[in-house]
Design a protein around this motif. Structure first.
Motif, PDB file in Angstrom:
ATOM      1  N   PHE A   1      47.068  45.855  44.990  1.00  0.00           N
ATOM      2  CA  PHE A   1      47.220  47.196  44.273  1.00  0.00           C
ATOM      3  C   PHE A   1      45.858  47.957  44.767  1.00  0.00           C
ATOM      4  O   PHE A   1      44.886  47.211  45.171  1.00  0.00           O
ATOM      5  CB  PHE A   1      46.946  46.936  42.741  1.00  0.00           C
ATOM      6  CG  PHE A   1      48.261  45.974  42.296  1.00  0.00           C
ATOM      7  CD1 PHE A   1      49.293  46.816  41.726  1.00  0.00           C
ATOM      8  CD2 PHE A   1      48.311  44.557  42.174  1.00  0.00           C
ATOM      9  CE1 PHE A   1      50.234  45.990  41.274  1.00  0.00           C
ATOM     10  CE2 PHE A   1      49.387  44.176  41.458  1.00  0.00           C
ATOM     11  CZ  PHE A   1      50.440  44.818  41.263  1.00  0.00           C
ATOM     12  N   SER A   2      45.865  48.960  44.387  1.00  0.00           N
ATOM     13  CA  SER A   2      44.578  49.866  44.946  1.00  0.00           C
ATOM     14  C   SER A   2      43.236  49.700  44.023  1.00  0.00           C
ATOM     15  O   SER A   2      42.858  50.644  43.270  1.00  0.00           O
ATOM     16  CB  SER A   2      45.138  51.370  44.764  1.00  0.00           C
ATOM     17  OG  SER A   2      46.116  51.611  45.628  1.00  0.00           O
ATOM     18  N   GLU A   3      42.976  48.322  44.042  1.00  0.00           N
ATOM     19  CA  GLU A   3      41.855  48.088  43.166  1.00  0.00           C
ATOM     20  C   GLU A   3      40.708  47.142  44.201  1.00  0.00           C
ATOM     21  O   GLU A   3      41.232  47.217  45.242  1.00  0.00           O
ATOM     22  CB  GLU A   3      42.120  47.349  41.883  1.00  0.00           C
ATOM     23  CG  GLU A   3      42.910  48.072  41.191  1.00  0.00           C
ATOM     24  CD  GLU A   3      43.308  47.320  39.709  1.00  0.00           C
ATOM     25  OE1 GLU A   3      43.405  46.118  39.876  1.00  0.00           O
ATOM     26  OE2 GLU A   3      43.676  48.095  38.727  1.00  0.00           O
ATOM     27  N   THR A   4      39.777  46.648  43.596  1.00  0.00           N
ATOM     28  CA  THR A   4      38.921  45.773  44.341  1.00  0.00           C
ATOM     29  C   THR A   4      39.623  44.484  44.548  1.00  0.00           C
ATOM     30  O   THR A   4      40.638  44.109  44.048  1.00  0.00           O
ATOM     31  CB  THR A   4      37.495  45.389  43.650  1.00  0.00           C
ATOM     32  OG1 THR A   4      37.772  44.756  42.333  1.00  0.00           O
ATOM     33  CG2 THR A   4      36.937  46.809  43.223  1.00  0.00           C
ATOM     34  N   ILE A   5      39.078  43.659  45.615  1.00  0.00           N
ATOM     35  CA  ILE A   5      39.548  42.301  45.778  1.00  0.00           C
ATOM     36  C   ILE A   5      39.476  41.491  44.568  1.00  0.00           C
ATOM     37  O   ILE A   5      40.278  40.632  44.392  1.00  0.00           O
ATOM     38  CB  ILE A   5      38.824  41.684  47.162  1.00  0.00           C
ATOM     39  CG1 ILE A   5      39.366  42.602  48.543  1.00  0.00           C
ATOM     40  CG2 ILE A   5      39.130  40.351  47.508  1.00  0.00           C
ATOM     41  CD1 ILE A   5      38.357  41.999  49.451  1.00  0.00           C
ATOM     42  N   ALA A   6      38.472  41.563  44.113  1.00  0.00           N
ATOM     43  CA  ALA A   6      38.326  40.588  42.776  1.00  0.00           C
ATOM     44  C   ALA A   6      39.225  40.977  41.764  1.00  0.00           C
ATOM     45  O   ALA A   6      39.728  40.224  41.157  1.00  0.00           O
ATOM     46  CB  ALA A   6      36.740  40.785  42.341  1.00  0.00           C
ATOM     47  N   GLN A   7      39.300  42.417  41.663  1.00  0.00           N
ATOM     48  CA  GLN A   7      40.499  42.785  40.679  1.00  0.00           C
ATOM     49  C   GLN A   7      41.982  42.261  40.942  1.00  0.00           C
ATOM     50  O   GLN A   7      42.595  41.908  39.951  1.00  0.00           O
ATOM     51  CB  GLN A   7      40.353  44.341  40.335  1.00  0.00           C
ATOM     52  CG  GLN A   7      39.222  44.607  39.540  1.00  0.00           C
ATOM     53  CD  GLN A   7      38.730  46.230  39.558  1.00  0.00           C
ATOM     54  OE1 GLN A   7      39.442  46.807  40.536  1.00  0.00           O
ATOM     55  NE2 GLN A   7      38.428  46.714  38.278  1.00  0.00           N
ATOM     56  N   ASN A   8      42.025  42.254  42.270  1.00  0.00           N
ATOM     57  CA  ASN A   8      43.503  41.804  42.776  1.00  0.00           C
ATOM     58  C   ASN A   8      43.681  40.544  42.652  1.00  0.00           C
ATOM     59  O   ASN A   8      44.801  39.931  42.210  1.00  0.00           O
ATOM     60  CB  ASN A   8      43.754  42.214  44.396  1.00  0.00           C
ATOM     61  CG  ASN A   8      44.244  43.537  44.613  1.00  0.00           C
ATOM     62  OD1 ASN A   8      45.439  43.786  44.350  1.00  0.00           O
ATOM     63  ND2 ASN A   8      43.396  44.680  44.646  1.00  0.00           N
ATOM     64  N   ILE A   9      42.484  39.564  42.952  1.00  0.00           N
ATOM     65  CA  ILE A   9      42.818  38.127  42.455  1.00  0.00           C
ATOM     66  C   ILE A   9      42.809  37.674  41.352  1.00  0.00           C
ATOM     67  O   ILE A   9      43.655  36.961  40.812  1.00  0.00           O
ATOM     68  CB  ILE A   9      41.559  37.451  43.433  1.00  0.00           C
ATOM     69  CG1 ILE A   9      41.698  37.582  44.731  1.00  0.00           C
ATOM     70  CG2 ILE A   9      41.553  35.921  42.917  1.00  0.00           C
ATOM     71  CD1 ILE A   9      40.285  36.949  45.673  1.00  0.00           C
ATOM     72  N   ARG A  10      42.004  38.517  40.404  1.00  0.00           N
ATOM     73  CA  ARG A  10      41.956  38.569  38.958  1.00  0.00           C
ATOM     74  C   ARG A  10      43.123  38.862  38.226  1.00  0.00           C
ATOM     75  O   ARG A  10      43.460  38.731  37.075  1.00  0.00           O
ATOM     76  CB  ARG A  10      40.763  39.058  38.126  1.00  0.00           C
ATOM     77  CG  ARG A  10      40.340  38.607  36.897  1.00  0.00           C
ATOM     78  CD  ARG A  10      38.948  38.985  36.391  1.00  0.00           C
ATOM     79  NE  ARG A  10      37.643  38.290  37.184  1.00  0.00           N
ATOM     80  CZ  ARG A  10      36.890  38.794  37.758  1.00  0.00           C
ATOM     81  NH1 ARG A  10      36.799  39.916  38.209  1.00  0.00           N
ATOM     82  NH2 ARG A  10      35.839  37.722  38.211  1.00  0.00           N
ATOM     83  N   TYR A  11      44.084  39.390  38.876  1.00  0.00           N
ATOM     84  CA  TYR A  11      45.412  39.957  38.424  1.00  0.00           C
ATOM     85  C   TYR A  11      46.024  38.569  37.822  1.00  0.00           C
ATOM     86  O   TYR A  11      46.915  38.802  36.959  1.00  0.00           O
ATOM     87  CB  TYR A  11      45.806  40.686  39.496  1.00  0.00           C
ATOM     88  CG  TYR A  11      46.992  41.560  38.956  1.00  0.00           C
ATOM     89  CD1 TYR A  11      46.894  42.852  38.495  1.00  0.00           C
ATOM     90  CD2 TYR A  11      48.561  41.269  38.892  1.00  0.00           C
ATOM     91  CE1 TYR A  11      47.796  43.572  38.217  1.00  0.00           C
ATOM     92  CE2 TYR A  11      49.432  41.911  38.588  1.00  0.00           C
ATOM     93  CZ  TYR A  11      49.132  43.168  37.925  1.00  0.00           C
ATOM     94  OH  TYR A  11      50.161  44.372  37.477  1.00  0.00           O
TER      95      TYR A  11
END
Length: 575
Positions: A419-429
């Motif tokens: 998704f068009s978010e930070t790497i941390a936000q993608n993992i935290r998904y």
């Protein structure tokens, strides 16, 4: 359209205010010609200047009040229609989120995007116009007819002749317009699909030099939409000249017969002027309806398309009473499972029966089209099976809520989606409550930490749309980290190591073995080297179970598996 208007309920106060304000505005516009006739018949004829100033000032006050009512009516109508659009978009999006993959295939992603954006915008604009014009038009028309009859009943017979003619003209246009507007929205769907395919597949298009072909395909879809639009607006364009002709002929008739009545002493000049204004107001009301004719057919067509989405019942639904799972965590069993895709002549999977014990690593291998991905899509219940049963922790997946079932699973799809978010936000998904340390640990196990550390902002680096700023292997590793941070009972990897080099693949599998110890792991892979060490290997051939066992057992008992191994490994490696 009427079925969608129930979403206006939260704004009923604003709608009520619009109706009251429009009513007051209509009264003011109807009162002005009466005051003007008094100025002419009393003030002008008798030369009473004070009377003219007095009534003229009162007319100015009435006009100001009408203008204020119109401004606030527009404000409340905009607020209500915008809120209606917001609620409708939310309802459609929430409903679509419950769709199975079958419903997505049935309507199409491009059509769903158009319906959620373009169609709802059309309906929203129609509601805004209806709250103002569709309320004001009948009020003004009815009031105008009453006042015209009050002013001169005999001259009002002209209205009796004109109104049916206007009604027939509008009906003829609307009748043809509604069907064509629906076709036009379908053409918008097609154009949106072509555009979406071009934008998402731009690399493939350029690599094969197919840009001229795609330009031709887009031009064809664009021209098709344009031709349909031109046909629609040609029909609509014919309405305005017809309206103007009828209105001008009506005005001519009023002046002719009104002049005769004034000459006979049966009517005053002021009354004729007021009568003309009332007729113009009636005609203006009909013109407002005709202007709505440009929006009603398209809005109605859009409303039908939106209603189709909201009325579509997802094939998969949660049970009324959910069964609780036992103490075992990660136990999966297929019992005589058969599954067919909608419209398929042959089942994709036929009579599969096997047991994946909790804590085991099970690999699924087979040729292209053998049903590997289909099989694992049935575990999180992306589709419902035709017959048999799938048990997770001793409970049929159809007797569990989808949220409960999927909370047990960490899923890594074949095509990694970011998704068009930070790497941390993608993992935290995978787990929104995970700590920074857990995110970093998941990245390390997935062999993603090294390339993340080289990026300018590390874990705060933003992923471009579609993951355009990371490679295929990096996408897969981030998708694996996202699943690992979930700390699930079952991990499903759908050919998730295909873009990795052999060294990274080996390091990742070694790290995974330690990280997910005790959890059930299901691997779908093409490489024999990836599945050889699994506790159990399931071999599929054309949707059927060709063999099940360890690597050594299958080499002796399963010809399909042996062929796959021999095609990939040398005799020394096999030995």
């Amino acid at each position: 359209m009427l079925k969608l208007l129930r979403y206006l309920k939260p704004y009923r106060t604003a709608v009520t205010l619009v109706l009251v304000l429009i009513f007051l505005q209509s009264l003011s516009s109807l009162y002005l010609p009466y005051l003007m006739s008094n100025i002419v018949d009393v003030g002008v004829v008798k030369g009473d200047i004070p009377y003219i100033i007095k009534i003229g000032g009162f007319m100015l006050l009435v006009t100001i009040i009408g203008g204020i009512c119109a401004i606030f009516a527009g404000l409340f109508a905009s607020k209500a229609s915008a809120g209606f659009g917001q609620i409708l978009r939310s309802k459609v999006f929430t409903h679509v989120e419950n769709f199975t993959l079958h419903e997505f295939d049935q309507i199409g992603t491009s059509s769903l995007i158009v319906r959620t954006n373009n169609d709802i915008m059309q309906v929203q604009q129609l509601v805004n116009m209806m709250l103002r014009m569709m309320v004001m038009a009948p009020l003004t028309a009815i009031g105008g007819i009453i006042m015209a009859v009050y002013t001169d009943a005999k001259l009002s017979l002209i209205i009796v002749v004109v109104m049916p003619v206007l009604g027939l003209a509008i009906y003829a246009v609307l009748g043809r317009g509604i069907s064509l507007f629906r076709v036009m929205q379908e053409k918008v769907d097609i154009l949106n699909r072509v555009l979406r395919e071009n934008l998402t597949g731009i690399r493939v298009i350029r690599s094969f030099g197919r840009t001229p072909y795609e330009l031709h395909r887009f031009d064809a879809a664009n021209l098709d939409l344009t031709d349909t639009s031109v046909r629609v607006y040609k029909i609509m364009a014919a309405l305005m000249p017809m309206m103007m002709l009828i209105i001008n002929l009506s005005t001519l008739a009023i002046l002719w017969f009104g002049g005769i009545r004034i000459n006979d002493g049966a009517m005053q000049v002021g009354n004729l002027m007021a009568f003309i204004q009332y007729v113009m107001q009636i005609m203006f009301s009909v013109m407002m309806v005709s202007m709505m004719a440009f929006m009603i057919p398209r809005g109605q067509a859009s409303a039908v398309r939106i209603h189709e989405v909201l009325q579509m019942v997802p094939e998969i639904s949660d049970p009324i009473s959910e069964k609780m799972t036992g103490e075992t965590r990660g136990d999966i069993e297929f019992r005589d499972v058969t599954f067919s895709y909608p419209g398929a002549q042959e089942p994709a999977l036929a009579h599969l029966s096997f047991h994946i014990h909790a804590g085991e690593t099970t690999a699924i291998i087979g040729g292209t089209g053998s049903g590997k991905s289909t099989l694992i899509h049935l575990i999180p219940r992306f589709y419902d099976i035709d017959s048999g049963s799938i048990l997770v922790d001793g409970v049929d997946v159809r007797e569990m809520s989808q949220a409960h079932l999927r909370a047990k699973i960490g899923f890594v799809p074949q095509k990694a989606v970011l998704f068009s978010e930070t790497i941390a936000q993608n993992i935290r998904y995978g787990n929104e409550n995970s700590t920074d340390e857990e995110v970093r640990k998941a990245a390390e196990v997935a062999q993603a930490y090294e390339f993340i550390a080289t990026m300018k902002n590390g874990f705060d680096s933003v992923i471009a749309q579609g993951g355009a700023n990371v490679s295929g292997g990096q996408k897969q590793r981030l998708a694996i980290a996202r699943a690992l941070v979930r700390k699930a009972e079952v991990y499903i990897f759908d050919d998730s190591f295909s873009a990795l080099d052999f060294k990274t693949d080996a390091n990742l599998r070694a790290a995974l073995k330690k990280e997910v110890a005790g959890a059930t792991v299901i691997l779908v892979a093409q490489r024999v080297s990836t599945v050889m060490d699994a506790d159990r290997i399931i071999v599929l051939d054309d949707g059927k179970l060709a063999g099940i066992g360890t690597h050594k057992e299958l080499m002796n008992s399963c010809s399909v598996y042996r062929e796959i191994v021999e095609s990939q490994l040398s005799e020394e490696e096999i030995a």
